[in-house]
Design a protein around this motif. Structure first.
Motif, PDB file in Angstrom:
ATOM      1  N   ALA A   1       0.842  -1.196   0.000  1.00 52.57           N
ATOM      2  CA  ALA A   1       0.000   0.000   0.000  1.00 52.57           C
ATOM      3  C   ALA A   1       0.877   1.246   0.000  1.00 52.57           C
ATOM      4  N   ASN A   2       0.894   1.958  -1.136  1.00 51.53           N
ATOM      5  CA  ASN A   2       1.728   3.147  -1.240  1.00 51.53           C
ATOM      6  C   ASN A   2       1.271   4.019  -2.396  1.00 51.53           C
ATOM      7  N   ALA A   3       1.878   5.186  -2.509  1.00 51.04           N
ATOM      8  CA  ALA A   3       1.562   6.123  -3.589  1.00 51.04           C
ATOM      9  C   ALA A   3       2.723   7.093  -3.733  1.00 51.04           C
ATOM     10  N   PHE A   4       2.848   7.667  -4.922  1.00 49.33           N
ATOM     11  CA  PHE A   4       3.870   8.698  -5.129  1.00 49.33           C
ATOM     12  C   PHE A   4       3.481   9.563  -6.314  1.00 49.33           C
ATOM     13  N   ALA A   5       4.135  10.717  -6.399  1.00 49.20           N
ATOM     14  CA  ALA A   5       3.980  11.609  -7.547  1.00 49.20           C
ATOM     15  C   ALA A   5       5.359  11.946  -8.069  1.00 49.20           C
ATOM     16  N   THR A   6       5.432  12.259  -9.345  1.00 50.79           N
ATOM     17  CA  THR A   6       6.713  12.598  -9.949  1.00 50.79           C
ATOM     18  C   THR A   6       6.464  13.502 -11.146  1.00 50.79           C
ATOM     19  N   GLY A   7       7.542  14.057 -11.710  1.00 50.67           N
ATOM     20  CA  GLY A   7       7.416  14.930 -12.863  1.00 50.67           C
ATOM     21  C   GLY A   7       8.151  16.240 -12.670  1.00 50.67           C
TER      22      GLY A   7
ATOM     23  N   ALA B   1      -7.322  11.819   0.519  1.00 51.68           N
ATOM     24  CA  ALA B   1      -6.334  12.591   1.273  1.00 51.68           C
ATOM     25  C   ALA B   1      -4.913  12.255   0.830  1.00 51.68           C
ATOM     26  N   VAL B   2      -4.654  10.975   0.556  1.00 53.99           N
ATOM     27  CA  VAL B   2      -3.335  10.563   0.075  1.00 53.99           C
ATOM     28  C   VAL B   2      -3.039  11.197  -1.286  1.00 53.99           C
ATOM     29  N   ILE B   3      -4.005  11.154  -2.181  1.00 59.02           N
ATOM     30  CA  ILE B   3      -3.799  11.743  -3.509  1.00 59.02           C
ATOM     31  C   ILE B   3      -3.633  13.256  -3.399  1.00 59.02           C
ATOM     32  N   ALA B   4      -4.356  13.891  -2.483  1.00 58.72           N
ATOM     33  CA  ALA B   4      -4.185  15.330  -2.258  1.00 58.72           C
ATOM     34  C   ALA B   4      -2.764  15.632  -1.774  1.00 58.72           C
ATOM     35  N   HIS B   5      -2.220  14.764  -0.940  1.00 58.30           N
ATOM     36  CA  HIS B   5      -0.827  14.909  -0.499  1.00 58.30           C
ATOM     37  C   HIS B   5       0.115  14.870  -1.699  1.00 58.30           C
ATOM     38  N   GLU B   6      -0.097  13.917  -2.597  1.00 52.88           N
ATOM     39  CA  GLU B   6       0.779  13.795  -3.770  1.00 52.88           C
ATOM     40  C   GLU B   6       0.625  14.987  -4.706  1.00 52.88           C
ATOM     41  N   LEU B   7      -0.596  15.478  -4.876  1.00 55.75           N
ATOM     42  CA  LEU B   7      -0.808  16.641  -5.736  1.00 55.75           C
ATOM     43  C   LEU B   7      -0.178  17.891  -5.137  1.00 55.75           C
TER      44      LEU B   7
ATOM     45  N   ASN C   1       7.330  19.288 -13.671  1.00 53.87           N
ATOM     46  CA  ASN C   1       6.458  20.422 -13.389  1.00 53.87           C
ATOM     47  C   ASN C   1       5.008  19.930 -13.441  1.00 53.87           C
ATOM     48  N   PRO C   2       4.036  20.752 -13.008  1.00 52.33           N
ATOM     49  CA  PRO C   2       2.642  20.290 -12.997  1.00 52.33           C
ATOM     50  C   PRO C   2       2.105  19.851 -14.353  1.00 52.33           C
ATOM     51  N   LYS C   3       2.624  20.418 -15.443  1.00 50.41           N
ATOM     52  CA  LYS C   3       2.140  20.020 -16.767  1.00 50.41           C
ATOM     53  C   LYS C   3       2.712  18.682 -17.212  1.00 50.41           C
ATOM     54  N   ASN C   4       3.768  18.235 -16.575  1.00 50.97           N
ATOM     55  CA  ASN C   4       4.393  16.953 -16.935  1.00 50.97           C
ATOM     56  C   ASN C   4       4.482  16.039 -15.710  1.00 50.97           C
ATOM     57  N   ALA C   5       3.434  16.059 -14.900  1.00 48.36           N
ATOM     58  CA  ALA C   5       3.434  15.298 -13.656  1.00 48.36           C
ATOM     59  C   ALA C   5       2.703  13.971 -13.831  1.00 48.36           C
ATOM     60  N   ALA C   6       2.958  13.079 -12.897  1.00 56.19           N
ATOM     61  CA  ALA C   6       2.267  11.787 -12.850  1.00 56.19           C
ATOM     62  C   ALA C   6       2.013  11.440 -11.394  1.00 56.19           C
ATOM     63  N   VAL C   7       0.858  10.835 -11.156  1.00 55.41           N
ATOM     64  CA  VAL C   7       0.503  10.334  -9.829  1.00 55.41           C
ATOM     65  C   VAL C   7       0.294   8.837  -9.949  1.00 55.41           C
ATOM     66  N   ALA C   8       0.931   8.090  -9.063  1.00 55.29           N
ATOM     67  CA  ALA C   8       0.824   6.629  -9.101  1.00 55.29           C
ATOM     68  C   ALA C   8       0.354   6.121  -7.743  1.00 55.29           C
ATOM     69  N   VAL C   9      -0.585   5.196  -7.786  1.00 55.51           N
ATOM     70  CA  VAL C   9      -1.056   4.523  -6.568  1.00 55.51           C
ATOM     71  C   VAL C   9      -0.936   3.027  -6.793  1.00 55.51           C
ATOM     72  N   THR C  10      -0.734   2.301  -5.722  1.00 51.35           N
ATOM     73  CA  THR C  10      -0.627   0.848  -5.845  1.00 51.35           C
ATOM     74  C   THR C  10      -2.006   0.209  -5.752  1.00 51.35           C
ATOM     75  N   GLU C  11      -2.099  -1.003  -6.268  1.00 52.23           N
ATOM     76  CA  GLU C  11      -3.339  -1.759  -6.098  1.00 52.23           C
ATOM     77  C   GLU C  11      -3.639  -1.955  -4.616  1.00 52.23           C
ATOM     78  N   GLY C  12      -2.570  -2.130  -3.839  1.00 50.28           N
ATOM     79  CA  GLY C  12      -2.739  -2.352  -2.408  1.00 50.28           C
ATOM     80  C   GLY C  12      -3.386  -1.192  -1.687  1.00 50.28           C
ATOM     81  N   ILE C  13      -2.999   0.051  -2.028  1.00 47.97           N
ATOM     82  CA  ILE C  13      -3.561   1.208  -1.337  1.00 47.97           C
ATOM     83  C   ILE C  13      -5.010   1.440  -1.740  1.00 47.97           C
ATOM     84  N   ILE C  14      -5.342   1.121  -2.987  1.00 44.05           N
ATOM     85  CA  ILE C  14      -6.730   1.235  -3.443  1.00 44.05           C
ATOM     86  C   ILE C  14      -7.617   0.265  -2.664  1.00 44.05           C
ATOM     87  N   ASN C  15      -7.110  -0.930  -2.420  1.00 46.07           N
ATOM     88  CA  ASN C  15      -7.883  -1.933  -1.701  1.00 46.07           C
ATOM     89  C   ASN C  15      -7.948  -1.654  -0.200  1.00 46.07           C
ATOM     90  N   LEU C  16      -6.920  -0.995   0.333  1.00 50.34           N
ATOM     91  CA  LEU C  16      -6.819  -0.809   1.779  1.00 50.34           C
ATOM     92  C   LEU C  16      -7.634   0.363   2.298  1.00 50.34           C
TER      93      LEU C  16
END
Length: 283
Positions: A96-102, A127-133, A104-119
């Motif tokens: 269960a985890n998540a991260f963002a990378t990129g 809230a987790v995705i808001a943290h990454e954004l 700048n905002p126009k070339n960003a990506a947000v990734a979440v694991t299957e585990g965090i979606i299920n958990l």
């Protein structure tokens, strides 16, 4: 203050790369190689930061048809934060985890694991995705990717120095390399690079937590999510390049098991306390 500290630490990390090249190769030539290597590494990590991290964790792109609920959630948060929609990825792991990378905002990506979606329930995942954004909005994703890439280059250079010392020591001495500097590089350079990289990461987490709380209006949701993630991170750690653990919302040692000097994140307890204090201020 956090921005000044981050810039200073990145400068120190780049200076370390230049200095190591000087000691390993020797003389002005080594110094020049170090400056060029630092410049190329910074430029490369800036431009390719999103792809480097995504490949490190085998993140797979998904379409709105494949993950409609996830897309709706990310779009809603992006509208609130006035951010363009990033690329959305799912990492095929039960960790269960998540991260963002990129870069700048126009070339960003947000990734979440299957585990965090299920958990996580919906409000905690939001809230987790808001943290990454928030990391994306603050350019933290670029800063952390650059730091991770430079640290990786330093570790690689130290490994090269180790091979050079064992298999070409006499030749290196004749060419003017400093044997004492070489030995110190092999032992201390990866350690120093890691300490600096982790210090950079820790300066960014509290502000990302606070930004997520303000974006969702629900600090307690992120606090609950961090508590769940902390409990599961040690049981099912995510597999990938350790140099990019700073990008993750939670790592396997984000608690009491490591000294704070060697942690990519503040302690989960400290983060939760900060969020609960913010909740009181927002009430």
């Amino acid at each position: 203050m956090n921005l000044f500290k981050t810039v200073a630490l990145l400068g120190l990390l780049s200076a370390l790369l230049v200095m190591i090249s000087y000691w390993v190769i020797g003389g002005t030539g080594g110094l020049l190689v170090g400056i060029i290597l630092a410049a190329v590494t910074n430029l490369g990590s800036w431009y390719f930061s999103d792809q480097i991290a995504l490949k490190a964790y085998n993140a797979q792109p998904v379409t709105p048809e494949q993950a409609p609920g996830l897309y709706t959630m990310v779009q809603r948060l992006c509208d609130r934060a006035n951010l363009p929609l990033p690329g959305i990825y799912i990492v095929p792991t039960q960790a269960a985890n998540a991260f963002a990378t990129g870069r700048n905002p126009k070339n960003a990506a947000v990734a979440v694991t299957e585990g965090i979606i299920n958990l996580l329930p919906e409000d905690e995942l939001e809230a987790v995705i808001a943290h990454e954004l928030t990391h994306v909005n603050n350019r933290d994703t670029l800063i952390q990717s650059v730091a991770a890439t430079i640290a990786g280059a330093i570790s690689g250079l130290a490994q090269f120095a180790s091979y050079s010392m064992w298999f070409g020591g006499s030749r290196n001495r004749n060419q003017g390399g400093n044997p004492i500097g070489l030995l110190l590089t092999i032992i201390l350079a990866p350690l120093a690079a890691t300490v600096i990289q982790l210090a950079i990461s820790r300066t960014r987490e509290f502000s990302a937590d606070a930004g997520a709380a303000k974006l969702t209006g629900n600090p307690k949701a992120l606090a609950r999510a961090l508590q769940r993630l902390d409990a599961t991170a040690r049981q099912i750690p995510i597999e990938g390049n350790p140099a990019f653990e700073a990008l993750l919302i939670m790592n396997s040692f984000s608690g009491q098991t490591m000294a704070s000097l060697f942690s990519t994140h503040p302690s989960t307890e400290a983060r939760i306390q900060a969020l609960l204090k913010l909740d009181q201020q927002m009430s």
